[in-house]
Motif scaffolding. Structure first.
Motif, PDB file in Angstrom:
ATOM      1  N   PRO A  89      15.979   5.333 -13.051  1.00  0.00           N
ATOM      2  CA  PRO A  89      15.103   5.534 -11.882  1.00  0.00           C
ATOM      3  C   PRO A  89      14.710   4.181 -11.295  1.00  0.00           C
ATOM      4  O   PRO A  89      14.362   3.248 -12.028  1.00  0.00           O
ATOM      5  CB  PRO A  89      13.891   6.250 -12.482  1.00  0.00           C
ATOM      6  N   GLN A  90      14.818   4.062  -9.999  1.00  0.00           N
ATOM      7  CA  GLN A  90      14.450   2.834  -9.317  1.00  0.00           C
ATOM      8  C   GLN A  90      13.515   3.172  -8.172  1.00  0.00           C
ATOM      9  O   GLN A  90      13.638   4.230  -7.553  1.00  0.00           O
ATOM     10  CB  GLN A  90      15.697   2.110  -8.810  1.00  0.00           C
ATOM     11  N   PHE A  91      12.608   2.253  -7.901  1.00  0.00           N
ATOM     12  CA  PHE A  91      11.537   2.530  -6.957  1.00  0.00           C
ATOM     13  C   PHE A  91      11.477   1.439  -5.899  1.00  0.00           C
ATOM     14  O   PHE A  91      12.066   0.362  -6.053  1.00  0.00           O
ATOM     15  CB  PHE A  91      10.207   2.653  -7.708  1.00  0.00           C
ATOM     16  N   ASP A  92      10.757   1.717  -4.827  1.00  0.00           N
ATOM     17  CA  ASP A  92      10.720   0.782  -3.717  1.00  0.00           C
ATOM     18  C   ASP A  92       9.746  -0.375  -3.931  1.00  0.00           C
ATOM     19  O   ASP A  92       9.569  -1.217  -3.049  1.00  0.00           O
ATOM     20  CB  ASP A  92      10.406   1.504  -2.399  1.00  0.00           C
ATOM     21  N   ARG A  93       9.104  -0.417  -5.068  1.00  0.00           N
ATOM     22  CA  ARG A  93       8.247  -1.547  -5.450  1.00  0.00           C
ATOM     23  C   ARG A  93       7.990  -1.452  -6.942  1.00  0.00           C
ATOM     24  O   ARG A  93       8.278  -0.426  -7.567  1.00  0.00           O
ATOM     25  CB  ARG A  93       6.939  -1.522  -4.679  1.00  0.00           C
TER      26      ARG A  93
ATOM     27  N   MET B 232      11.922   6.644  -4.441  1.00  0.00           N
ATOM     28  CA  MET B 232      13.220   6.254  -4.977  1.00  0.00           C
ATOM     29  C   MET B 232      14.242   6.169  -3.851  1.00  0.00           C
ATOM     30  O   MET B 232      14.147   6.908  -2.868  1.00  0.00           O
ATOM     31  CB  MET B 232      13.688   7.256  -6.034  1.00  0.00           C
ATOM     32  N   PRO B 233      15.238   5.282  -3.968  1.00  0.00           N
ATOM     33  CA  PRO B 233      16.256   5.181  -2.916  1.00  0.00           C
ATOM     34  C   PRO B 233      17.069   6.465  -2.823  1.00  0.00           C
ATOM     35  O   PRO B 233      17.359   7.103  -3.846  1.00  0.00           O
ATOM     36  CB  PRO B 233      17.119   4.000  -3.372  1.00  0.00           C
TER      37      PRO B 233
ATOM     38  N   GLY C 209      -4.758   6.379  -2.675  1.00  0.00           N
ATOM     39  CA  GLY C 209      -4.340   7.770  -2.593  1.00  0.00           C
ATOM     40  C   GLY C 209      -2.886   7.956  -2.206  1.00  0.00           C
ATOM     41  O   GLY C 209      -2.513   9.009  -1.659  1.00  0.00           O
ATOM     42  N   VAL C 210      -2.049   6.964  -2.479  1.00  0.00           N
ATOM     43  CA  VAL C 210      -0.630   7.043  -2.117  1.00  0.00           C
ATOM     44  C   VAL C 210       0.079   7.999  -3.069  1.00  0.00           C
ATOM     45  O   VAL C 210      -0.128   7.957  -4.288  1.00  0.00           O
ATOM     46  CB  VAL C 210       0.019   5.647  -2.186  1.00  0.00           C
ATOM     47  N   ALA C 211       0.938   8.863  -2.542  1.00  0.00           N
ATOM     48  CA  ALA C 211       1.718   9.775  -3.382  1.00  0.00           C
ATOM     49  C   ALA C 211       2.709   8.985  -4.220  1.00  0.00           C
ATOM     50  O   ALA C 211       3.309   8.019  -3.748  1.00  0.00           O
ATOM     51  CB  ALA C 211       2.452  10.793  -2.522  1.00  0.00           C
TER      52      ALA C 211
ATOM     53  N   VAL D 196       0.829  -1.210   0.000  1.00  0.00           N
ATOM     54  CA  VAL D 196       0.000   0.000   0.000  1.00  0.00           C
ATOM     55  C   VAL D 196       0.862   1.259   0.000  1.00  0.00           C
ATOM     56  O   VAL D 196       0.722   2.124  -0.870  1.00  0.00           O
ATOM     57  CB  VAL D 196      -0.944   0.012   1.219  1.00  0.00           C
ATOM     58  N   TRP D 197       1.779   1.372   0.970  1.00  0.00           N
ATOM     59  CA  TRP D 197       2.498   2.638   1.172  1.00  0.00           C
ATOM     60  C   TRP D 197       3.970   2.588   0.766  1.00  0.00           C
ATOM     61  O   TRP D 197       4.627   3.621   0.713  1.00  0.00           O
ATOM     62  CB  TRP D 197       2.428   3.039   2.646  1.00  0.00           C
ATOM     63  N   GLY D 198       4.497   1.406   0.526  1.00  0.00           N
ATOM     64  CA  GLY D 198       5.927   1.284   0.295  1.00  0.00           C
ATOM     65  C   GLY D 198       6.638   0.884   1.576  1.00  0.00           C
ATOM     66  O   GLY D 198       6.043   0.871   2.662  1.00  0.00           O
TER      67      GLY D 198
END
Length: 627
Positions: free
Chosen positions: A522-526, A546-547, A539-541, A303-305
């Motif tokens: 670009p890398q993301f937490d999921r 990103m790390p 409604g998550v931003a 949901v939120w990371g």
């Protein structure tokens, strides 16, 4: 030794183990190698189970039926409750693919083989561990397989004369440890997940249970042995890095530390017992804490990371502790007192409910009707056919493949400008876009997973050999431009990596080719599809995922290469994340990446267009060709 003798020090060990595991998974310092807590659990389990079987066999009271009744009471009630709750959570939170995966995991939990499932799923592009809400049950699978196999084997050993019995247990321990060491290098997933390479840890506990080591006679010696054990355990939770091969030899430290604490068994004074009451309490709750901690962080991340702030982590710990206490007092404790026929009916009903729910979730494809058509289209990218786009096993090699496995067409020169793309998967994911952004040129491709274009600590020998072929390849092919791209991380900032990268660039320039270095993607937490749909549903931003090291590495590489002759540096971060606001979707609505950072075909085209526009060398080459 009585099989019913209570050992408060073992509850302290359980507390240490579960705290280590939870702190590691929740990223709480200083437990950077807190995963060793699982090894502690295995040694404890080997000791306690063997002690029960050994004592009852000597007394002539051992019964397989009674043994498995006790195991069922201890393990199944809380596990089935967690399983049913996790399946419900998956239906509410996860995407259809994740829901189906959770149901498949649940089926393997019910069959006591989840460790085998997770071993079989290991691969370079396998889904991140955090997306699997039942991943933590792999250790239960190992223990359950041990419970099924060991009693009969133990009775066979105990029927032997004592020297032969001890020799048999030592042989099991030695063979398993040797297998573990070999597999950790050759087949690390098998060494981590499967019973054969973990049996030595259980066997260490078994040897303690049959008094293979005479107990220390003096209290000071008992205290010293136990103290050394706790020191070893304390060191083990912060000694290893993500690059440490594990379990292998490294697992000896926490296991021998556990052995020392159990073997020492100093008599605890009333003051010591009072001081250790909090640890003993956590040890009593440890099973429920372990069961609930992972689904909570898995769903929260969906949901939120991943939790980053102390508040996030405290909230997760609070939720985990609340559920664990409810599980312990409302499920574990009543289950131990319940009449066996009642327990059988309850377990059968809970198991049947979990089985039926899992089968329905799989047969209904994870209930895709919960999502809009647009969300389902985005979710479909989680099953993306990257092998076709990245040219897997032709121009993009798997780890361990030799350079010679590249197909001849990958390095076939054209009559116009020739550009060589070299690097790891973060180079391979650019090939599709670069071929379309550079129609006048021939793009030569030579990429290998997990093989960034410089020598770094822990890099495989196959990768080093592969990278060693680049200078000769450049001399033979004479490309106009060499594009270097990779999964640049903080390791690129190490002095050895810096020297290796600069030497590689100088060699290429000396051979007459220009260089374009592409900065970190670009890398993301999921996975990006998860992030896009979470933004719509919860409604998550979409910013802030990103790390923190990405900007640092990007700036470092830019500064390092800005004065290198014949070398361009292109910042993908600047192109795709202007003012730290990343473009997560292309103009046609496709996700930029299908996982945490590997481009889709559409994302590859978007990135490649920006690269060609930004690099003076590529722009000049195309301008010269068009004249």
């Amino acid at each position: 030794m009585s099989s019913t003798e209570y050992r408060p020090d073992i509850d302290c060990l359980r507390a240490f183990a579960v705290i280590s595991v939870i702190a590691f998974h929740y990223d709480i310092s200083p437990f950077r190698s807190g995963y060793v807590g699982v090894d502690v659990f295995f040694v404890i389990s080997g000791f306690l189970i063997t002690r029960i079987i050994h004592d009852e066999a000597r007394a002539g009271t051992f019964s397989f039926a009674a043994f498995y009744r006790r195991r069922a009471r201890r393990i199944l009630p809380a596990a089935f409750a967690m399983l049913c709750a996790t399946l419900l959570g998956a239906c509410m939170i996860l995407l259809p693919q994740g829901t189906v995966s959770a149901a498949q995991q649940a089926l393997c939990v019910l069959a006591f083989c989840s460790n085998i499932l997770f071993w079989s799923q290991q691969g370079y592009f396998d889904a991140a561990a955090i997306t699997k809400p039942l991943l933590h049950t792999w250790s239960l699978g190992v223990e359950e397989q041990y419970y099924l196999l060991f009693p009969a084997l133990a009775l066979t050993f105990f029927a032997l004369r004592r020297p032969l019995m001890l020799a048999s247990l030592i042989a099991v321990c030695a063979v398993s440890l040797l297998l573990c060491v070999v597999q950790t290098q050759a087949q690390p997933a098998a060494a981590f997940y499967l019973l054969p390479a973990r049996a030595w840890q259980l066997a260490l506990g078994a040897l303690l249970a049959v008094d293979a080591l005479p107990a220390p006679r003096r209290q000071w010696l008992r205290i010293a042995v136990a103290a050394l054990g706790w020191i070893a355990l304390g060191a083990s939770v912060n000694l290893y890095s993500p690059r440490t091969p594990y379990p292998g030899i490294a697992a000896l430290l926490p296991c021998l530390g556990t052995v020392a604490v159990i073997w020492g068994k100093p008599a605890l004074s009333r003051t010591a017992l009072t001081l250790t009451q909090p640890m003993i309490a956590v040890g009593l709750w440890s099973y429920s804490l372990y069961l609930w901690h992972w689904p909570i962080i898995s769903f929260a991340t969906a949901v939120w990371g991943p939790p980053i702030s102390p508040t996030d982590k405290l909230s997760l710990l609070g939720a985990c502790t609340t559920l664990a206490l409810a599980s312990f007092y409302l499920i574990e404790q009543p289950a131990r007192r319940a009449e066996w026929p009642t327990m059988v009916r309850t377990l059968t009903a809970a198991g049947a409910a979990a089985l039926a729910a899992s089968l329905v979730m799989i047969s209904w494809s994870g209930f895709p009707g919960r999502f809009s058509p647009q969300q389902r289209a985005i979710a479909d990218f989680l099953g993306y056919d990257h092998e076709r786009i990245y040219e897997g096993n032709t121009c993009f090699l798997s780890p361990g493949q030799a350079f010679e496995a590249l197909q001849p067409t990958c390095l076939a020169k054209g009559t116009g400008p020739n550009i060589l793309l070299w690097g790891d998967s973060h180079a391979a994911h650019l090939a599709y876009g670069l071929k379309r952004a550079l129609p006048q040129a021939t793009l030569l491709r030579a990429t290998m997973a997990q093989c960034v274009s410089y020598n770094e600590p822990g890099q495989s020998e196959t990768c080093r050999t592969y990278n060693g072929r680049l200078p000769g390849l450049v001399r033979d092919l004479g490309p106009d431009i060499v594009i270097l791209s990779g999964n640049w991380t903080r390791t690129a900032m190490a002095p050895a990596a810096r020297a290796s990268l600069l030497a590689m660039i100088r060699t290429i320039v000396d051979a007459g080719s220009k260089i374009v270095v592409i900065g970190p993607s670009p890398q993301f937490d999921r996975p990006v599809p998860h992030l896009l749909i979470a933004a719509q549903r919860f409604g998550v931003a979409t910013d802030g995922h990103m790390p923190p090291w990405l900007d640092e590495v990007d700036a470092y590489l830019s500064g390092l290469l800005k004065d290198m002759p014949q070398t361009d540096y292109v910042s993908l971060h600047a192109l795709l994340c202007p003012e730290n606001h990343c473009l997560l979707q292309t103009s046609d609505g496709a996700p930029l990446a299908w996982d945490e950072g590997h481009f889709t075909a559409q994302g590859s085209e978007l990135a490649a267009t920006g690269i060609v526009r930004t690099s003076p060398a590529l722009t000049a080459l195309l301008a010269r060709k068009s004249e």
